[in-house]
Scaffold this motif. Structure first.
Motif, PDB file in Angstrom:
ATOM      1  N   GLY A  54      -8.465 -66.420  83.140  1.00  0.00           N
ATOM      2  CA  GLY A  54      -7.735 -65.315  83.740  1.00  0.00           C
ATOM      3  C   GLY A  54      -6.284 -65.343  83.281  1.00  0.00           C
ATOM      4  O   GLY A  54      -5.766 -66.375  82.846  1.00  0.00           O
ATOM      5  N   LEU A  55      -5.614 -64.206  83.396  1.00  0.00           N
ATOM      6  CA  LEU A  55      -4.252 -64.091  82.866  1.00  0.00           C
ATOM      7  C   LEU A  55      -3.235 -64.663  83.851  1.00  0.00           C
ATOM      8  O   LEU A  55      -3.130 -64.190  84.984  1.00  0.00           O
ATOM      9  CB  LEU A  55      -3.931 -62.619  82.563  1.00  0.00           C
ATOM     10  CG  LEU A  55      -2.875 -62.377  81.483  1.00  0.00           C
ATOM     11  CD1 LEU A  55      -2.910 -60.925  81.035  1.00  0.00           C
ATOM     12  CD2 LEU A  55      -1.486 -62.738  81.930  1.00  0.00           C
ATOM     13  N   ARG A  56      -2.497 -65.645  83.385  1.00  0.00           N
ATOM     14  CA  ARG A  56      -1.447 -66.280  84.186  1.00  0.00           C
ATOM     15  C   ARG A  56      -0.096 -65.795  83.694  1.00  0.00           C
ATOM     16  O   ARG A  56       0.348 -66.180  82.606  1.00  0.00           O
ATOM     17  CB  ARG A  56      -1.550 -67.804  84.064  1.00  0.00           C
ATOM     18  CG  ARG A  56      -2.799 -68.394  84.698  1.00  0.00           C
ATOM     19  CD  ARG A  56      -3.180 -69.706  84.067  1.00  0.00           C
ATOM     20  NE  ARG A  56      -3.690 -69.517  82.715  1.00  0.00           N
ATOM     21  CZ  ARG A  56      -3.993 -70.507  81.888  1.00  0.00           C
ATOM     22  NH1 ARG A  56      -3.802 -71.749  82.262  1.00  0.00           N
ATOM     23  NH2 ARG A  56      -4.472 -70.249  80.680  1.00  0.00           N
ATOM     24  N   PRO A  57       0.585 -64.952  84.462  1.00  0.00           N
ATOM     25  CA  PRO A  57       1.839 -64.344  84.004  1.00  0.00           C
ATOM     26  C   PRO A  57       2.918 -65.372  83.687  1.00  0.00           C
ATOM     27  O   PRO A  57       3.041 -66.399  84.359  1.00  0.00           O
ATOM     28  CB  PRO A  57       2.259 -63.469  85.188  1.00  0.00           C
ATOM     29  CG  PRO A  57       0.981 -63.175  85.909  1.00  0.00           C
ATOM     30  CD  PRO A  57       0.156 -64.421  85.763  1.00  0.00           C
ATOM     31  N   ARG A  58       3.659 -65.070  82.624  1.00  0.00           N
ATOM     32  CA  ARG A  58       4.858 -65.816  82.238  1.00  0.00           C
ATOM     33  C   ARG A  58       4.619 -67.303  81.951  1.00  0.00           C
ATOM     34  O   ARG A  58       5.533 -68.119  82.050  1.00  0.00           O
ATOM     35  CB  ARG A  58       5.961 -65.640  83.294  1.00  0.00           C
ATOM     36  CG  ARG A  58       6.467 -64.200  83.381  1.00  0.00           C
ATOM     37  CD  ARG A  58       7.403 -64.006  84.539  1.00  0.00           C
ATOM     38  NE  ARG A  58       6.770 -64.272  85.831  1.00  0.00           N
ATOM     39  CZ  ARG A  58       5.952 -63.412  86.451  1.00  0.00           C
ATOM     40  NH1 ARG A  58       5.668 -62.242  85.901  1.00  0.00           N
ATOM     41  NH2 ARG A  58       5.421 -63.716  87.621  1.00  0.00           N
ATOM     42  N   SER A  59       3.412 -67.646  81.590  1.00  0.00           N
ATOM     43  CA  SER A  59       3.135 -69.010  81.132  1.00  0.00           C
ATOM     44  C   SER A  59       2.779 -68.941  79.650  1.00  0.00           C
ATOM     45  O   SER A  59       2.115 -68.000  79.205  1.00  0.00           O
ATOM     46  CB  SER A  59       1.971 -69.631  81.918  1.00  0.00           C
ATOM     47  OG  SER A  59       0.771 -68.918  81.687  1.00  0.00           O
ATOM     48  N   LEU A  60       3.236 -69.926  78.875  1.00  0.00           N
ATOM     49  CA  LEU A  60       3.040 -69.884  77.430  1.00  0.00           C
ATOM     50  C   LEU A  60       1.563 -69.844  77.057  1.00  0.00           C
ATOM     51  O   LEU A  60       1.142 -69.063  76.205  1.00  0.00           O
ATOM     52  CB  LEU A  60       3.728 -71.086  76.776  1.00  0.00           C
ATOM     53  CG  LEU A  60       5.258 -71.054  76.769  1.00  0.00           C
ATOM     54  CD1 LEU A  60       5.815 -72.308  76.103  1.00  0.00           C
ATOM     55  CD2 LEU A  60       5.764 -69.810  76.050  1.00  0.00           C
ATOM     56  N   LEU A 118       4.208 -60.036  81.620  1.00  0.00           N
ATOM     57  CA  LEU A 118       5.652 -59.918  81.808  1.00  0.00           C
ATOM     58  C   LEU A 118       6.055 -59.754  83.270  1.00  0.00           C
ATOM     59  O   LEU A 118       7.009 -60.385  83.731  1.00  0.00           O
ATOM     60  CB  LEU A 118       6.183 -58.727  80.996  1.00  0.00           C
ATOM     61  CG  LEU A 118       6.213 -58.907  79.474  1.00  0.00           C
ATOM     62  CD1 LEU A 118       6.549 -57.596  78.791  1.00  0.00           C
ATOM     63  CD2 LEU A 118       7.224 -59.984  79.083  1.00  0.00           C
ATOM     64  N   ILE A 119       5.327 -58.902  84.018  1.00  0.00           N
ATOM     65  CA  ILE A 119       5.790 -58.566  85.372  1.00  0.00           C
ATOM     66  C   ILE A 119       4.706 -58.769  86.428  1.00  0.00           C
ATOM     67  O   ILE A 119       4.858 -58.298  87.559  1.00  0.00           O
ATOM     68  CB  ILE A 119       6.316 -57.121  85.440  1.00  0.00           C
ATOM     69  CG1 ILE A 119       5.195 -56.114  85.121  1.00  0.00           C
ATOM     70  CG2 ILE A 119       7.493 -56.918  84.502  1.00  0.00           C
ATOM     71  CD1 ILE A 119       5.601 -54.657  85.332  1.00  0.00           C
ATOM     72  N   GLY A 120       3.621 -59.428  86.071  1.00  0.00           N
ATOM     73  CA  GLY A 120       2.542 -59.653  87.027  1.00  0.00           C
ATOM     74  C   GLY A 120       2.961 -60.599  88.144  1.00  0.00           C
ATOM     75  O   GLY A 120       3.965 -61.312  88.039  1.00  0.00           O
ATOM     76  N   GLY A 121       2.202 -60.587  89.218  1.00  0.00           N
ATOM     77  CA  GLY A 121       2.475 -61.468  90.343  1.00  0.00           C
ATOM     78  C   GLY A 121       2.098 -62.901  90.050  1.00  0.00           C
ATOM     79  O   GLY A 121       1.736 -63.254  88.920  1.00  0.00           O
ATOM     80  N   ALA A 122       2.167 -63.730  91.077  1.00  0.00           N
ATOM     81  CA  ALA A 122       1.909 -65.156  90.890  1.00  0.00           C
ATOM     82  C   ALA A 122       0.430 -65.469  90.713  1.00  0.00           C
ATOM     83  O   ALA A 122       0.072 -66.507  90.142  1.00  0.00           O
ATOM     84  CB  ALA A 122       2.452 -65.934  92.083  1.00  0.00           C
ATOM     85  N   SER A 175      -1.183 -52.209  95.968  1.00  0.00           N
ATOM     86  CA  SER A 175      -0.634 -53.544  96.178  1.00  0.00           C
ATOM     87  C   SER A 175      -1.711 -54.618  96.230  1.00  0.00           C
ATOM     88  O   SER A 175      -1.435 -55.787  96.003  1.00  0.00           O
ATOM     89  CB  SER A 175       0.172 -53.565  97.480  1.00  0.00           C
ATOM     90  OG  SER A 175      -0.647 -53.178  98.575  1.00  0.00           O
ATOM     91  N   PHE A 176      -2.962 -54.234  96.518  1.00  0.00           N
ATOM     92  CA  PHE A 176      -4.040 -55.203  96.646  1.00  0.00           C
ATOM     93  C   PHE A 176      -4.768 -55.435  95.333  1.00  0.00           C
ATOM     94  O   PHE A 176      -5.669 -56.263  95.255  1.00  0.00           O
ATOM     95  CB  PHE A 176      -5.041 -54.753  97.718  1.00  0.00           C
ATOM     96  CG  PHE A 176      -5.615 -53.388  97.447  1.00  0.00           C
ATOM     97  CD1 PHE A 176      -6.814 -53.250  96.770  1.00  0.00           C
ATOM     98  CD2 PHE A 176      -4.963 -52.239  97.872  1.00  0.00           C
ATOM     99  CE1 PHE A 176      -7.347 -52.004  96.506  1.00  0.00           C
ATOM    100  CE2 PHE A 176      -5.506 -50.983  97.620  1.00  0.00           C
ATOM    101  CZ  PHE A 176      -6.696 -50.853  96.932  1.00  0.00           C
ATOM    102  N   VAL A 177      -4.421 -54.695  94.272  1.00  0.00           N
ATOM    103  CA  VAL A 177      -4.991 -54.906  92.937  1.00  0.00           C
ATOM    104  C   VAL A 177      -3.836 -55.028  91.953  1.00  0.00           C
ATOM    105  O   VAL A 177      -2.667 -54.896  92.318  1.00  0.00           O
ATOM    106  CB  VAL A 177      -5.924 -53.745  92.519  1.00  0.00           C
ATOM    107  CG1 VAL A 177      -7.136 -53.676  93.422  1.00  0.00           C
ATOM    108  CG2 VAL A 177      -5.168 -52.419  92.524  1.00  0.00           C
ATOM    109  N   SER A 178      -4.162 -55.268  90.697  1.00  0.00           N
ATOM    110  CA  SER A 178      -3.108 -55.426  89.696  1.00  0.00           C
ATOM    111  C   SER A 178      -2.670 -54.062  89.177  1.00  0.00           C
ATOM    112  O   SER A 178      -3.198 -53.563  88.178  1.00  0.00           O
ATOM    113  CB  SER A 178      -3.599 -56.302  88.534  1.00  0.00           C
ATOM    114  OG  SER A 178      -2.596 -56.435  87.557  1.00  0.00           O
TER     115      SER A 178
END
Length: 208
Positions: A54-60, A118-122, A175-178
């Motif tokens: 799954g996509l983890r925001p702002r991690s290399l 870039l701007i996804g949540g945690a 707000s409950f989805v991406s």
């Protein structure tokens, strides 16, 4: 002399509307089947694939997740909600040609992933809804870029049938989805429509 003949010797049959429609159903249908096979495996593994791919925001290392996150879903219900629009929009885009389909899908995929990164949540993001939004936005705007009345008429019909999903790009509504994936996919779809517009292609110098 150059002739437009298919391998079978019948001119034009290789890329006839009927052939393109059958190929589109096969390609889009096969992609959806692949999503269900992945979801079955993911369910058997208690959705552990989501934590890995799954996509983890702002991690290399999360940059590579851009390539995999649309293939995963949080549940079977999540996948089912994406299935019908993905088939409909994907098929309609494929009718415009294989190159158009690949370009629109790739642009939606990459733009959706980049915006989430870039701007996804945690939380980890998964799902093909960014592709749905990308293909849908492509179908909505391409007729206006091409000044093609048939494509504009189709976009009006699609907007009347599915226009409500566009609220999914708003953070206050989704707000409950991406919403980031939705927004990125929509941006990618519009970019693909602009890139592939016939007016832009005609404006390019010969040989481009």
């Amino acid at each position: 002399m150059v002739t437009d003949a298919s391998p079978s010797g019948r001119p034009g049959t290789e890329d006839s509307p009927g052939t393109r429609a059958r190929t589109g159903l096969l390609v889009v249908g096969s992609f959806v089947v692949l999503l269900y096979l992945i979801e079955i495996l993911n369910t058997a593994l208690f959705h552990s694939l989501n934590r890995t791919f799954g996509l983890r925001p702002r991690s290399l290392d999360g940059i590579l997740d851009i390539l995999t996150f649309p293939l995963l879903h949080s549940s079977l219900a999540h996948l089912m909600s994406n299935t019908l629009p993905l088939i409909i929009f994907g098929f309609l885009v494929f009718l415009a040609g294989r190159r158009v389909f690949i370009t629109a899908l790739a642009a939606s995929w990459l733009a959706s992933g980049l915006v989430v990164w870039l701007i996804g949540g945690a939380s980890v993001t998964v799902g093909a809804s960014g592709l749905v939004f990308g293909l849908f936005s492509f179908l909505l705007v391409r007729g206006f870029f091409n000044r093609n009345w048939w494509q504009i008429a189709l976009s009006v019909v699609l907007f009347m049938a599915y226009g409500g999903i566009l609220f999914g790009v708003l953070p206050t509504v989704a707000s409950f989805v991406s919403w980031q994936a939705h927004l990125g996919g929509a941006i990618g779809g519009v970019a693909a429509a602009l890139l592939l517009s016939t007016r832009r292609q005609q404006a390019l110098p010969p040989g481009r």
